[in-house]
Write a protein that holds these residues in place. Structure first.
Motif, PDB file in Angstrom:
ATOM      1  N   THR A  79      -9.506  28.671  -7.412  1.00 32.89           N
ATOM      2  CA  THR A  79     -10.463  27.978  -8.231  1.00 32.89           C
ATOM      3  C   THR A  79     -10.049  26.529  -8.386  1.00 32.89           C
ATOM      4  O   THR A  79     -10.908  25.514  -8.578  1.00 32.89           O
ATOM      5  CB  THR A  79     -10.877  28.803  -9.606  1.00 32.89           C
ATOM      6  N   THR A  80      -8.852  26.465  -8.602  1.00 34.39           N
ATOM      7  CA  THR A  80      -8.271  24.990  -8.723  1.00 34.39           C
ATOM      8  C   THR A  80      -8.276  24.504  -7.563  1.00 34.39           C
ATOM      9  O   THR A  80      -8.620  23.154  -7.430  1.00 34.39           O
ATOM     10  CB  THR A  80      -6.676  25.053  -8.916  1.00 34.39           C
ATOM     11  N   LEU A  81      -8.363  25.075  -6.255  1.00 35.70           N
ATOM     12  CA  LEU A  81      -8.656  24.249  -4.988  1.00 35.70           C
ATOM     13  C   LEU A  81     -10.106  23.733  -4.707  1.00 35.70           C
ATOM     14  O   LEU A  81     -10.175  22.547  -4.415  1.00 35.70           O
ATOM     15  CB  LEU A  81      -8.307  25.255  -3.833  1.00 35.70           C
ATOM     16  N   ILE A  82     -10.865  24.352  -5.273  1.00 37.51           N
ATOM     17  CA  ILE A  82     -12.358  24.081  -5.200  1.00 37.51           C
ATOM     18  C   ILE A  82     -12.724  23.251  -6.256  1.00 37.51           C
ATOM     19  O   ILE A  82     -13.803  22.721  -6.369  1.00 37.51           O
ATOM     20  CB  ILE A  82     -13.179  25.249  -5.159  1.00 37.51           C
ATOM     21  N   THR A  83     -11.928  22.952  -7.242  1.00 40.73           N
ATOM     22  CA  THR A  83     -12.419  22.224  -8.619  1.00 40.73           C
ATOM     23  C   THR A  83     -11.336  21.262  -8.796  1.00 40.73           C
ATOM     24  O   THR A  83     -11.845  20.091  -9.512  1.00 40.73           O
ATOM     25  CB  THR A  83     -12.500  23.101  -9.788  1.00 40.73           C
ATOM     26  N   GLY A  84     -10.175  21.041  -8.178  1.00 37.36           N
ATOM     27  CA  GLY A  84      -9.224  19.939  -8.607  1.00 37.36           C
ATOM     28  C   GLY A  84      -8.861  20.181  -9.884  1.00 37.36           C
ATOM     29  O   GLY A  84      -8.312  19.086 -10.421  1.00 37.36           O
ATOM     30  N   THR A  85      -8.882  21.131 -10.784  1.00 41.55           N
ATOM     31  CA  THR A  85      -8.377  21.263 -11.983  1.00 41.55           C
ATOM     32  C   THR A  85      -7.791  22.537 -12.186  1.00 41.55           C
ATOM     33  O   THR A  85      -7.741  23.400 -11.227  1.00 41.55           O
ATOM     34  CB  THR A  85      -9.633  21.641 -13.042  1.00 41.55           C
ATOM     35  N   THR A  86      -6.880  22.647 -13.149  1.00 43.34           N
ATOM     36  CA  THR A  86      -5.994  23.856 -13.577  1.00 43.34           C
ATOM     37  C   THR A  86      -6.916  24.883 -14.159  1.00 43.34           C
ATOM     38  O   THR A  86      -7.964  24.676 -14.754  1.00 43.34           O
ATOM     39  CB  THR A  86      -4.756  23.595 -14.370  1.00 43.34           C
ATOM     40  N   PRO A  87      -6.458  26.077 -14.446  1.00 43.90           N
ATOM     41  CA  PRO A  87      -6.993  27.052 -15.111  1.00 43.90           C
ATOM     42  C   PRO A  87      -7.603  26.838 -16.593  1.00 43.90           C
ATOM     43  O   PRO A  87      -8.750  27.302 -16.702  1.00 43.90           O
ATOM     44  CB  PRO A  87      -6.020  28.307 -15.127  1.00 43.90           C
ATOM     45  N   LYS A  88      -6.685  25.929 -16.993  1.00 40.60           N
ATOM     46  CA  LYS A  88      -7.154  25.681 -18.704  1.00 40.60           C
ATOM     47  C   LYS A  88      -8.556  24.750 -18.723  1.00 40.60           C
ATOM     48  O   LYS A  88      -9.263  24.929 -19.671  1.00 40.60           O
ATOM     49  CB  LYS A  88      -6.226  24.968 -19.456  1.00 40.60           C
ATOM     50  N   GLU A  89      -8.696  24.145 -17.428  1.00 38.44           N
ATOM     51  CA  GLU A  89      -9.955  23.477 -17.549  1.00 38.44           C
ATOM     52  C   GLU A  89     -11.115  24.543 -16.803  1.00 38.44           C
ATOM     53  O   GLU A  89     -12.384  24.496 -17.412  1.00 38.44           O
ATOM     54  CB  GLU A  89      -9.983  22.353 -16.809  1.00 38.44           C
TER      55      GLU A  89
END
Length: 450
Positions: A79-89
């Motif tokens: 999910t980080t790869l596909i959003t460019g964000t970390t889990p907290k986001e």
């Protein structure tokens, strides 16, 4: 523990000034291939059975290591790869849900659980065509035009065919790819039991590339993960799985060539986490139970650790229960040195640095050779050999990799270190997508058209 991240942040600030790339250097197509358990050695070690990856390494840009998120597990990382964000986001903290009693619940598979904007959505907003094959947390993803999601039967998890068919988009797509790309699939042709899975997924991706020419295609190759869980970082089974993943990359590269879009495409191969060889498993909930801290009220324990393999996250029935938190910290600090030396305590600030679950006040991360379980009874430590991930991402073995080749990428560029969230930002820059976040990343991955 933080000194390495401070150094990396300083490096990032020095290198990551965003540079725009002129239109002629931008690809029309980007293929993102994620290899589960992907390690930099797969392309940097010439003895590895990976001719495709090693060719891409020589011809394109690569990282010596990619620092993951916390925990370094598959679904949050993808999910980080596909959003460019970390889990907290983006809100996907673990592979699974957590039951009231602290045990693992069902896997997180529904796209609607993701809180951040994805590359698929950004691509659709620009009018681009999207496709995906076996990507975690992609079920019901309305922004994927041609979607074969990662999914399986709840009654018989080994059988993925019917469940995948049901969730594929558009309806009938799974039957279409079986007919035209793979041929009839038996149950073990399409699950994690054999090398055939990666090959069939690659054939499906190749068919979608040739038939529909998506601007963005994402594909997850899972087989290397299971091999490393069983044998650790090395072993014949692991080498076979690595060779199989590399062959799958070859299938996709061949499809791009046959589709006539190879010269207009960038291929990115990356992953979710590295792997650590283990011999001993720690059950922190056993210690809580021994001291009366695992007592349940309404089915929920007063406190429990939720294992992510190489780490364990403390959840409190009352998040503001400072007394219980302090007591647990003291219990673990006062363990005999031979036990206390097997793990580090990770505080809330350290968890936040790599985007971990904001509800958690404290976590444990194991030393090499050790991992965690959710067991509440039995011994505190037991013999358990194999491979694990999920650790705090502050050492090389748990890092994943990055190789990019094709239009818009530098030739022969080697980056010392980058972050997992950089991958999504690089894809967004290549396709000129808007992710509604800070676009900074290692600019040297892209050609400067000025």
């Amino acid at each position: 523990m933080l000194h390495r991240f401070i150094k990396l942040i300083c490096m990032l600030l020095g290198l990551a000034i965003f540079q725009s790339v002129v239109a002629q250097e931008k690809p029309k197509h980007v293929v993102v291939i994620s290899i589960d358990g992907f390690r930099p050695e797969f392309y940097m070690d010439s003895s590895m059975p990976t001719p495709n990856l090693q060719e891409m390494f020589r011809e394109g840009v690569a990282a010596k290591e990619v620092t993951g998120i916390f925990p370094t597990v598959t679904y949050p990382s993808h999910t980080t790869l596909i959003t460019g964000t970390t889990p907290k986001e983006h809100g996907i903290y673990y592979n699974t849900l957590i039951k009231e009693d602290g045990s693992a619940g069902g896997w997180v598979y529904d796209f609607r659980e993701i809180k951040s904007k994805t590359l698929w959505q950004a691509a659709k907003e620009k009018g681009l065509v999207t496709a995906s094959v076996s990507w975690p947390v992609s079920v019901n993803a309305q922004y994927i035009d041609y979607n074969i999601p990662e999914f399986w039967s709840f009654e018989n998890p080994m059988d993925r065919r019917g469940a995948t068919s049901e969730k594929a988009n558009p309806k009938g797509l799974f039957e279409e790819v079986v007919k035209n790309a793979t041929g009839t699939l038996e149950i073990n042709d399409y699950n994690l039991s054999s090398l055939t899975m990666d090959q069939n997924l690659a054939r499906i991706a190749g068919y979608l590339l040739r038939k529909y020419r998506p601007n963005l295609l994402t594909i997850h190759l899972p087989i290397t993960d299971g091999a490393q869980h069983r044998q650790g970082r090395k072993g014949l089974m692991v080498r076979k799985a690595i060779a199989g993943a590399d062959n799958a990359i070859g299938v996709i590269r061949d499809a791009l060539q046959k589709a006539g879009i190879e010269k207009e495409t960038t291929i990115i191969v990356t992953g979710d986490h590295g792997f650590v060889d283990v011999h001993t498993q720690i059950a922190p909930n056993v210690l809580l139970a021994q001291h009366g801290l695992y007592e349940k009220k309404g089915g929920r324990p007063k406190a429990f650790f939720f294992s992510a393999g190489g780490s364990a996250f403390l959840h409190l029935r009352d998040e503001n229960d400072e007394e219980t938190l302090e007591r647990i910290q003291q219990l673990f600090e006062e363990l005999p040195i031979e036990i206390r030396s097997t793990f580090d305590i990770v505080n809330r600030d350290q968890i936040a640095i790599r985007g971990g679950d904001p509800r958690v006040r404290l976590a444990l991360t194991a030393q090499r050779g050790y991992s965690f379980s959710n067991d509440t009874e039995g011994s505190l430590m037991t013999y358990k050999k194999g491979g694990k991930h999920g650790y705090y991402p502050n050492f090389h073995d748990i890092a994943t990799g990055f190789v990019g080749d094709g239009k818009g990428m530098q030739k022969g560029e080697v980056i010392e270190n980058m972050y997992l969230e950089d991958v999504g930002k690089i894809v967004a820059s290549l396709l000129q997508l808007q992710l509604n976040q800070d676009p900074n990343f290692y600019h040297s991955t892209l050609k400067n058209g000025n």
